[in-house]
Scaffold this motif. Structure first.
Motif, PDB file in Angstrom:
ATOM      1  N   GLY B  66       9.948   6.644 -15.998  1.00  0.00           N
ATOM      2  CA  GLY B  66      10.347   7.309 -17.234  1.00  0.00           C
ATOM      3  C   GLY B  66       9.559   6.814 -18.425  1.00  0.00           C
ATOM      4  O   GLY B  66       8.352   6.572 -18.344  1.00  0.00           O
ATOM      5  N   PRO B 254      12.582  12.880 -20.126  1.00  0.00           N
ATOM      6  CA  PRO B 254      13.116  11.725 -20.857  1.00  0.00           C
ATOM      7  C   PRO B 254      14.459  12.096 -21.479  1.00  0.00           C
ATOM      8  O   PRO B 254      14.700  13.272 -21.785  1.00  0.00           O
ATOM      9  N   GLU B 368       7.443  12.415 -18.204  1.00  0.00           N
ATOM     10  CA  GLU B 368       8.605  11.519 -18.198  1.00  0.00           C
ATOM     11  C   GLU B 368       8.561  10.519 -19.357  1.00  0.00           C
ATOM     12  O   GLU B 368       9.580   9.959 -19.734  1.00  0.00           O
TER      13      GLU B 368
END
Lengths: 431, 396
Positions: B66, B254, B368
């Motif tokens: 992430g 995200p 991400e």
């Protein structure tokens, strides 16, 4: 470099074969022949021919559109429809070609499919591509053949059984339905024997590059050599005849100590021998090749020429076990190899073909090849202490071919090879 | 603050932490709690966690780094035109984040994840790294049999590590627990469809993501409490449209992106962020004499739709439209990671399906680790406003 090359007999044979196929495709309305759209890796040429149907390979159309400088326009048309700039340009080129009337590379009409044969082998995008074609040609029969990946570097009996069952229960019944003909195993066996014969010749052709100087270029010329087996002639006597003739010509080149034939004639002096990983760029194919042959660089082996089958590792189509053999064929094509297997194959090529270096041509829109290439490069460098080079381009999107970037990188790489040769020669003790 | 609210706050706080704990602390604790317990890491999208559970193990969802980790080494393994997720996974592997993991599974999603399995093999991470080749033939006797064999290979790998053999009753019990988990998650989605303000999309995301790194029993207790809480009339409704988000099934958006969508005037009433947790649409037989076959049959008979699954016999666009209708959504947001082949190759097909059904949609791309959401927020805000101000309510 000499002037434009005189065409050899094998070249004329190939031109006649391919021209004939496109001509046949343009006249299916008259002949009543059924048309099968399918893909090169894991193609079931012998089976298609056993039903007397004609193959169309969308990725071949795309690459030829690239060579004829048409792909850029086709890709833009597809992007206008919402196709992302991030994805496979073969798909977008194919969609664009359809939107422009489906005129093929030979300027003849490509007929719509009667069967979409999705041989899902070694490339995830194939599946999405056929889902797209399913929407473009609604109502057309679709047969899916899922080829298991060699994740553990081997083919298990369960993988083979899965393939054979799909062939028996999904692919063959749909071919029977579309063609209106019963499956003729004897005909398939006959075709498989032709394939095995052609494959024997093809292996000898590619292995001729072990000679010094190499009589062939195993990448740029290699893509022409694999033409007949990858465009639907595997399983025909014409293909066997072509490869037999080509081998005769290559043997003669070896006898005369000649180098490869290039678009500008024979390459005179072999300076460096390379192994290349990844497909070539098609939009600027000749320019690209010229960067190599102008400097006496010959590609002695490549992975791309094995997308239609890695026959040099021993696989041959086997008429005695027809469906098992077709299954094994699909599972052994290069892109169905796992990463360690790919590295082993490239390592073998570098050693056996006595390459001076290893080069990756990384293709922006082909993750089946590109993902992992940097690790492959690093592993080979560590394992063999071979110089490695890296360039980037795309299959058929001309926006991603940067002549000067590629040329700069290649020139630096070749200089490195030159330096290394000098150093190695200094280290070699005088007898 | 009531005890119930306090408990929910604690659960959500725990989930927020666990969901993005790149050290997998909870999984490590679980492993340490019992001898011969194994941790098997799996990549998106789906893996039948019950199989590992039945063999004294924990299947740990690895959904990428992430925006929680700076990528340095990972970039040396991937060209710029390959999605972000695998470079984060390589970075984590090289930095020892997976050291407690005994094995790794790479379900078939795309060529990048497939080739990543080979990279893990070369790096020698775990005692095994297996590409899990999900069948694209949805016939029990063909694809089902093949998939069952794929699961047997995983069983053999685990047995080699911890000596545990698969037991029919234990697998049935594990299936029962996972059935309950899916049922409760689906109920949360059903409640949110009507009352999305009772649990925000971000909170739901944390709750779901934590669930794939902790034991199912622990997660089931949490889901039970959350359900108990949101069945009551809590929170305050706001004037927002309802949307389904599609295309984020592998590389995860995200949290800032999910939050931005909700802040820009949308309630996310369904999504495919962590679709693996709800992959099987229905209950798997948990009384079977052959529970392994039950798992295989569930996959071929009851899988949800996804860009990683061949859909010619069951078009995903129609299924997505049906989902939007079921959720009474006002529109669909296609949110795909950059360079994601499956999602982006599907996008023109799905958009056309929406147009044919008069379903409003917009499309965005993310990574991400995207950190700027201003443009996305404006785009989503305009989408929401255009529906609220100019459209008839509920167009699907």
């Amino acid at each position: 470099m000499a002037q434009e090359v005189t065409k050899e007999k094998s070249m004329l044979l190939q031109k006649k074969m391919i021209g004939g196929l496109f001509d046949e495709l343009a006249h299916v309305k008259e002949s009543g022949k059924k048309v099968v759209y399918t893909f090169v890796p894991g193609n079931l040429s012998e089976l298609i021919r056993a039903f007397d149907m004609l193959p169309v390979y969308p990725e071949i159309n795309a690459l030829q559109s690239g060579m004829k400088k048409r792909s850029g326009g086709f890709i833009k048309e597809a992007e206008k429809l919402g196709h992302s700039e991030d994805v496979c340009t073969y798909v977008k080129c194919d969609v664009g070609m359809f939107l422009n009337g489906n005129k093929g590379p030979a300027d003849t009409q490509i007929p719509p499919p009667d069967l979409l044969l999705l041989s899902y082998t070694g490339c995830f995008t194939f599946m999405k591509w056929f889902e797209t074609l399913d929407r473009i040609y609604p109502g057309v029969e679709v047969a899916m053949l899922h080829t298991p990946y060699q994740e553990d570097g081997k083919i298990t009996p369960e993988m083979r059984a899965y393939m054979v069952k799909q062939l028996k229960e999904e692919v063959i019944p749909k071919m029977e339905k579309v063609s209106g003909k019963k499956f003729d195993e004897a005909k398939l066996k006959e075709n498989l024997q032709h394939s095995a014969d052609a494959e024997d010749y093809l292996v000898q052709i590619f292995e001729s590059a072990k000679h010094k100087p190499s009589p062939i270029d195993g990448y740029f010329a290699g893509v022409y050599y694999i033409g007949p087996v990858n465009i639907g002639f595997r399983g025909t006597p014409e293909a066997t005849e072509y490869y037999k003739q080509l081998l005769i010509e290559i043997k003669e080149r070896i006898r005369l100590g000649k180098g490869p034939v290039t678009p500008e004639g024979e390459m005179k002096k072999e300076r460096f021998r390379l192994v290349v990983e990844g497909p070539p760029n098609w939009t600027n194919f000749r320019e690209f090749w010229k960067m190599f042959y102008d400097l006496g660089v010959v590609i002695v082996a490549s992975s791309y020429t094995k997308v239609g089958g890695v026959f040099d590792l021993g696989f041959r189509h086997n008429p005695e076990k027809p469906l098992e053999s077709l299954s094994d064929y699909c599972m052994t094509v290069y892109t169905n190899h796992n990463l360690p297997q790919r590295i082993d194959l490239l390592s073998k090529y570098i050693k056996e073909y006595q390459a001076d270096g290893f080069l990756v041509n990384s293709i922006k829109s082909c993750n089946s090849f590109s993902a992992g290439q940097l690790m492959m490069m690093r592993t080979l460098e560590e394992r063999l202490e071979v110089p490695v080079g890296f360039i980037e381009s795309d299959l058929v999107d001309p926006r991603y071919f940067s002549f000067s970037n590629i040329k700069n990188r290649l020139d630096s790489f070749f200089q490195m090879l030159e330096q290394r040769k000098i150093i190695l020669n200094q280290k070699t003790p005088v007898a | 603050m009531s005890d119930k609210t306090k408990n929910i706050d604690q659960i959500l706080s725990f989930c927020k932490e666990a969901a993005f704990d790149l050290q997998f602390t909870e999984a490590a604790k679980c492993k340490a709690a019992e001898e011969n317990r194994v941790l098997i890491g799996y990549m998106p999208i789906y893996f039948p966690r019950e199989l590992v559970h039945a063999m004294n193990g924990l299947a740990v969802g690895i959904m990428g780094s992430g925006d929680r980790k700076q990528i340095v080494k990972g970039d040396a393994y991937y060209q710029s035109y390959i999605c972000h997720m695998p470079r984060g996974l390589i970075e984590m592997a090289l930095d020892g984040h997976f050291d407690e993991m005994d094995g790794f599974l790479f379900p078939s999603i795309c060529d990048v994840i497939r080739n990543l399995s080979g990279m893990f093999q070369i790096l020698g991470k775990g005692k095994f790294a297996k590409y899990l080749d999900y069948p694209q033939d949805f016939n029990r006797e063909t694809g089902g049999v093949f998939y069952r064999n794929e699961l047997k290979i995983i069983i053999d790998h685990i047995t080699k590590i911890n000596g545990v053999k698969l037991d029919k009753d234990r697998l049935n019990e594990s299936i029962k627990l996972q059935n309950l988990n899916r049922r409760m998650l689906n109920e949360i989605y059903d409640i949110r469809q009507q009352f999305p303000w009772r649990l925000s999309a971000v909170e739901l995301y944390h709750l779901q993501r934590a669930g794939i790194v902790i034991p199912v029993e622990q997660h089931n207790n949490m889901l039970h409490d959350v359900l108990d809480y949101i069945r009551e009339d809590v929170g305050t409704p706001m004037d927002k449209i309802k949307v389904v988000v599609s295309g984020s099934f592998c590389e995860q958006p995200p949290i800032g992106l999910i939050r931005s969508i909700e802040q820009a005037g949308c309630y996310i009433v369904d999504d495919d962020f962590l679709i693996g947790s709800r992959w099987i649409e229905g209950q798997i037989d948990d009384q079977s004499d052959d529970p392994l076959t039950a798992l295989a049959n569930a996959y071929v008979d009851m899988s949800t739709f996804s860009s990683s699954v061949y859909d010619v016999n069951n078009h995903k666009g129609i299924r997505l439209a049906a989902l939007a209708k079921k959720r009474k959504a006002d529109g669909i947001i296609f949110a795909a990671p950059s360079f994601c082949d499956p999602a982006l190759l599907d996008r023109p097909i799905l958009q056309k399906d929406c147009e044919e059904r008069d379903i409003r949609y917009i499309s965005i791309k993310f990574s991400e680790n995207t950190g700027q959401f201003k443009v996305i927020k404006e785009q989503v805000g305009a989408f929401s406003d255009s529906i609220k101000l100019w459209d008839e309510p509920v167009t699907v």
